[in-house]
Structure formats: C-alpha cells, structure tokens
Design a protein around this motif. Structure first.
Motif, PDB file in Angstrom:
ATOM      1  N   ILE A   9      24.466   9.611  21.405  1.00  0.00           N
ATOM      2  CA  ILE A   9      25.366  10.588  21.605  1.00  0.00           C
ATOM      3  C   ILE A   9      26.425  11.298  22.355  1.00  0.00           C
ATOM      4  O   ILE A   9      25.723  11.810  23.415  1.00  0.00           O
ATOM      5  N   GLY A  10      27.606  10.802  22.892  1.00  0.00           N
ATOM      6  CA  GLY A  10      27.691  10.514  24.242  1.00  0.00           C
ATOM      7  C   GLY A  10      28.942  12.039  24.266  1.00  0.00           C
ATOM      8  O   GLY A  10      28.924  12.028  25.882  1.00  0.00           O
ATOM      9  N   SER A  11      29.206  12.535  23.641  1.00  0.00           N
ATOM     10  CA  SER A  11      30.258  13.713  23.800  1.00  0.00           C
ATOM     11  C   SER A  11      29.031  14.913  23.718  1.00  0.00           C
ATOM     12  O   SER A  11      27.941  15.199  22.715  1.00  0.00           O
ATOM     13  N   VAL A  12      29.653  15.954  24.473  1.00  0.00           N
ATOM     14  CA  VAL A  12      28.706  17.454  24.610  1.00  0.00           C
ATOM     15  C   VAL A  12      29.838  18.177  24.042  1.00  0.00           C
ATOM     16  O   VAL A  12      29.631  19.373  24.387  1.00  0.00           O
ATOM     17  N   GLY A  15      31.652  22.181  18.974  1.00  0.00           N
ATOM     18  CA  GLY A  15      32.341  21.777  17.577  1.00  0.00           C
ATOM     19  C   GLY A  15      33.320  20.115  17.592  1.00  0.00           C
ATOM     20  O   GLY A  15      33.259  19.319  17.038  1.00  0.00           O
ATOM     21  N   ARG A  16      31.689  19.229  18.451  1.00  0.00           N
ATOM     22  CA  ARG A  16      31.722  18.119  18.124  1.00  0.00           C
ATOM     23  C   ARG A  16      31.717  16.792  17.232  1.00  0.00           C
ATOM     24  O   ARG A  16      31.260  17.579  16.452  1.00  0.00           O
ATOM     25  N   VAL A  17      32.324  16.345  16.770  1.00  0.00           N
ATOM     26  CA  VAL A  17      32.006  15.099  15.760  1.00  0.00           C
ATOM     27  C   VAL A  17      30.975  14.244  15.758  1.00  0.00           C
ATOM     28  O   VAL A  17      30.335  13.464  14.496  1.00  0.00           O
ATOM     29  N   GLY A  18      30.457  13.601  16.749  1.00  0.00           N
ATOM     30  CA  GLY A  18      29.710  13.072  16.868  1.00  0.00           C
ATOM     31  C   GLY A  18      28.475  12.985  16.749  1.00  0.00           C
ATOM     32  O   GLY A  18      27.989  11.992  16.401  1.00  0.00           O
ATOM     33  N   PRO A  19      27.546  13.813  16.304  1.00  0.00           N
ATOM     34  CA  PRO A  19      26.696  14.128  15.627  1.00  0.00           C
ATOM     35  C   PRO A  19      26.710  13.118  14.365  1.00  0.00           C
ATOM     36  O   PRO A  19      26.119  12.763  13.651  1.00  0.00           O
ATOM     37  N   THR A  20      27.921  13.903  13.327  1.00  0.00           N
ATOM     38  CA  THR A  20      28.113  13.004  12.368  1.00  0.00           C
ATOM     39  C   THR A  20      27.960  11.723  11.947  1.00  0.00           C
ATOM     40  O   THR A  20      27.478  11.123  11.331  1.00  0.00           O
ATOM     41  N   VAL A  21      28.512  10.936  13.373  1.00  0.00           N
ATOM     42  CA  VAL A  21      28.679   9.798  13.149  1.00  0.00           C
ATOM     43  C   VAL A  21      27.809   9.118  13.447  1.00  0.00           C
ATOM     44  O   VAL A  21      27.704   7.918  12.850  1.00  0.00           O
ATOM     45  N   ALA A  22      27.059  10.055  14.572  1.00  0.00           N
ATOM     46  CA  ALA A  22      25.270   9.097  15.131  1.00  0.00           C
ATOM     47  C   ALA A  22      24.482   8.747  13.993  1.00  0.00           C
ATOM     48  O   ALA A  22      24.290   7.968  13.613  1.00  0.00           O
ATOM     49  N   ARG A  23      24.900   9.733  12.964  1.00  0.00           N
ATOM     50  CA  ARG A  23      23.590   9.839  11.705  1.00  0.00           C
ATOM     51  C   ARG A  23      24.046   9.123  11.026  1.00  0.00           C
ATOM     52  O   ARG A  23      22.597   8.594  10.207  1.00  0.00           O
ATOM     53  N   GLU A  36      13.724   0.453  14.561  1.00  0.00           N
ATOM     54  CA  GLU A  36      13.255   1.327  14.303  1.00  0.00           C
ATOM     55  C   GLU A  36      14.151   2.407  14.893  1.00  0.00           C
ATOM     56  O   GLU A  36      14.610   2.149  16.457  1.00  0.00           O
ATOM     57  N   ALA A  37      14.987   3.476  14.730  1.00  0.00           N
ATOM     58  CA  ALA A  37      16.321   3.737  15.339  1.00  0.00           C
ATOM     59  C   ALA A  37      15.569   5.489  16.083  1.00  0.00           C
ATOM     60  O   ALA A  37      15.106   5.604  14.820  1.00  0.00           O
ATOM     61  N   ARG A  38      16.171   5.764  17.098  1.00  0.00           N
ATOM     62  CA  ARG A  38      16.368   7.016  17.831  1.00  0.00           C
ATOM     63  C   ARG A  38      17.144   7.646  18.320  1.00  0.00           C
ATOM     64  O   ARG A  38      17.981   6.528  18.635  1.00  0.00           O
ATOM     65  N   VAL A  39      17.670   8.678  18.132  1.00  0.00           N
ATOM     66  CA  VAL A  39      18.293   9.195  18.606  1.00  0.00           C
ATOM     67  C   VAL A  39      19.049  10.346  20.298  1.00  0.00           C
ATOM     68  O   VAL A  39      17.131  10.884  20.363  1.00  0.00           O
ATOM     69  N   LEU A  40      19.134  10.052  20.742  1.00  0.00           N
ATOM     70  CA  LEU A  40      19.427  11.013  22.028  1.00  0.00           C
ATOM     71  C   LEU A  40      21.137  10.968  22.332  1.00  0.00           C
ATOM     72  O   LEU A  40      21.545  11.113  22.678  1.00  0.00           O
ATOM     73  N   ASP A  41      20.842  12.929  21.758  1.00  0.00           N
ATOM     74  CA  ASP A  41      21.924  13.735  21.657  1.00  0.00           C
ATOM     75  C   ASP A  41      22.483  13.735  23.368  1.00  0.00           C
ATOM     76  O   ASP A  41      20.773  14.392  23.999  1.00  0.00           O
ATOM     77  N   LEU A  42      23.559  13.852  24.571  1.00  0.00           N
ATOM     78  CA  LEU A  42      23.366  13.666  26.001  1.00  0.00           C
ATOM     79  C   LEU A  42      23.351  15.649  25.789  1.00  0.00           C
ATOM     80  O   LEU A  42      23.722  16.124  27.086  1.00  0.00           O
ATOM     81  N   VAL A  71      22.734   1.911  21.089  1.00  0.00           N
ATOM     82  CA  VAL A  71      24.544   1.663  20.532  1.00  0.00           C
ATOM     83  C   VAL A  71      24.711   2.972  21.196  1.00  0.00           C
ATOM     84  O   VAL A  71      23.971   4.278  20.971  1.00  0.00           O
ATOM     85  N   LEU A  72      25.708   3.213  21.457  1.00  0.00           N
ATOM     86  CA  LEU A  72      26.571   4.108  22.576  1.00  0.00           C
ATOM     87  C   LEU A  72      27.927   5.164  21.244  1.00  0.00           C
ATOM     88  O   LEU A  72      28.313   4.134  20.903  1.00  0.00           O
ATOM     89  N   VAL A  73      27.902   6.086  20.628  1.00  0.00           N
ATOM     90  CA  VAL A  73      28.435   6.712  20.052  1.00  0.00           C
ATOM     91  C   VAL A  73      29.522   7.860  21.176  1.00  0.00           C
ATOM     92  O   VAL A  73      29.301   8.451  21.280  1.00  0.00           O
ATOM     93  N   THR A  74      30.893   7.238  20.773  1.00  0.00           N
ATOM     94  CA  THR A  74      31.509   7.788  21.805  1.00  0.00           C
ATOM     95  C   THR A  74      33.108   8.693  21.364  1.00  0.00           C
ATOM     96  O   THR A  74      33.265   7.687  20.767  1.00  0.00           O
ATOM     97  N   PRO A  75      33.670   9.227  21.441  1.00  0.00           N
ATOM     98  CA  PRO A  75      34.899   9.691  20.888  1.00  0.00           C
ATOM     99  C   PRO A  75      35.405   8.736  22.441  1.00  0.00           C
ATOM    100  O   PRO A  75      35.153   8.941  23.343  1.00  0.00           O
TER     101      PRO A  75
END
Length: 180
Positions: A9-12, A15-23, A36-42, A71-75
């Motif tokens: 999750i690229g946005s910090v 109020g970001r929507v990145g976690p919703t998109v990543a989930r 097997e997916a794992r998430v890293l929230d920056l 996978v890079l989740v970015t706004p």
C-alpha cells in the motif's frame, strides 16, 4: 507451496482509500489460490528520507527478499505516485531484481494511469519485470460498496489477467504465456 505475492500500500495519507483497494485485491489473489498474498502498509514502516538505512530499511529489505512477486497499490497525486512509494522503492536495492510487479491504481478520472506509467520506468531501472495488465479505479470513492467490493467488470477482469501474468513470471516463465 504457493509463491508469495507482496502487496504494498503506497499511500500514507490520512483518510486514504488504499487499504480498501488493497484488501479487495488481496481477496481476489487469495481466492485464486495460486498465490499466498501478504500486505505491507507503508504507513507502518519508518524509512529515513536520506536513504541512510536503519531498522525500517532492514525490515523492508527482508520483506521484499521473501516475496516472489509484487503488486503496488498506488493513488495518483498530481499526475504522479506518492513520495512514500518512491522512498520504499529506493530504500531496497538488489532484492527487487528479477521479480515481477503489477499495479493497482486509483484516482480521479484517469484512475491512476499516469502514476502507473511513471512507476513502470522506475521498476525497470530496479530490474523488475512489470506485467502488461494493470487494475485502474477511476473515481475510486464511488468504486467500492460498504463491504469493500466492486462491480467494476474491467477491474475484476484486469485483476485476473494480472494475477495470471504475475504467476507466469514468478514461476520462471516456463509455460505458455497467458494472453487473456
């Protein structure tokens, strides 16, 4: 054992929507069963702006090294991607090399496409293989329901194509390419 897909999750921003998109994307990738997916929230990683190293960089480097694909989740902010994502990409060196990467972007009417085009240049310099298909969410705040699901057919189809391509690259590219 399934290859490990690292979703960043690229946005910090607050109020970001990145976690919703990543989930949403992680649910798609996990339901597929081939990764097997794992998430890293920056937002949870402390990286020094001067690239001097330290515990946060060491943690990020180990995390990147353990993944087979990304996978890079970015706004898209001001026609680009966030500085937090650039800092993360620049903080790790050799561990990115040779690994495939896909993009899930979001933003206004363009859905983050300009951010993805810039990221493709950066990941090429890191010796990563960016896959062709990406997932874009124009007008992202209207793209998801209260349960974090979307009915956006292009995004659903794009996610499947991207997962197929990431798997192909992560397994050494020995099978016929998934043309989709």
């Amino acid at each position: 054992m399934a290859p490990l897909l690292g979703v960043i999750i690229g946005s910090v921003r607050t109020g970001r929507v990145g976690p919703t998109v990543a989930r949403w994307f992680v649910r798609r990738a996990s339901a597929d069963g081939r990764f097997e997916a794992r998430v890293l929230d920056l937002a949870d990683v402390v990286l020094p702006m001067d690239l001097s190293g330290g515990p946060g960089v060491d943690e990020l480097t180990r995390w990147v090294d353990g993944c087979d694909a990304f996978v890079l989740v970015t706004p898209e902010y001001n026609h680009g991607y966030p500085a937090s994502l650039k800092l993360a990409l620049d903080s790790v060196k050799l561990e990115w090399r040779g690994k495939p990467v896909g993009f899930v972007s979001y933003g206004g009417t363009a859905g983050g496409v300009r951010a993805v085009e810039q990221l493709r240049q950066v990941v090429a310099e890191l010796h990563m293989a960016s896959v062709r298909d990406a997932v874009l969410f124009p007008r992202v705040k209207k793209a998801f329901d209260a349960h974090g699901e979307t009915s956006d057919g292009a995004a659903i189809d794009g996610a499947q194509r991207m997962i197929d391509q990431l798997l192909w690259w992560s397994e050494g590219a020995g099978q016929p390419y998934p043309h989709g």
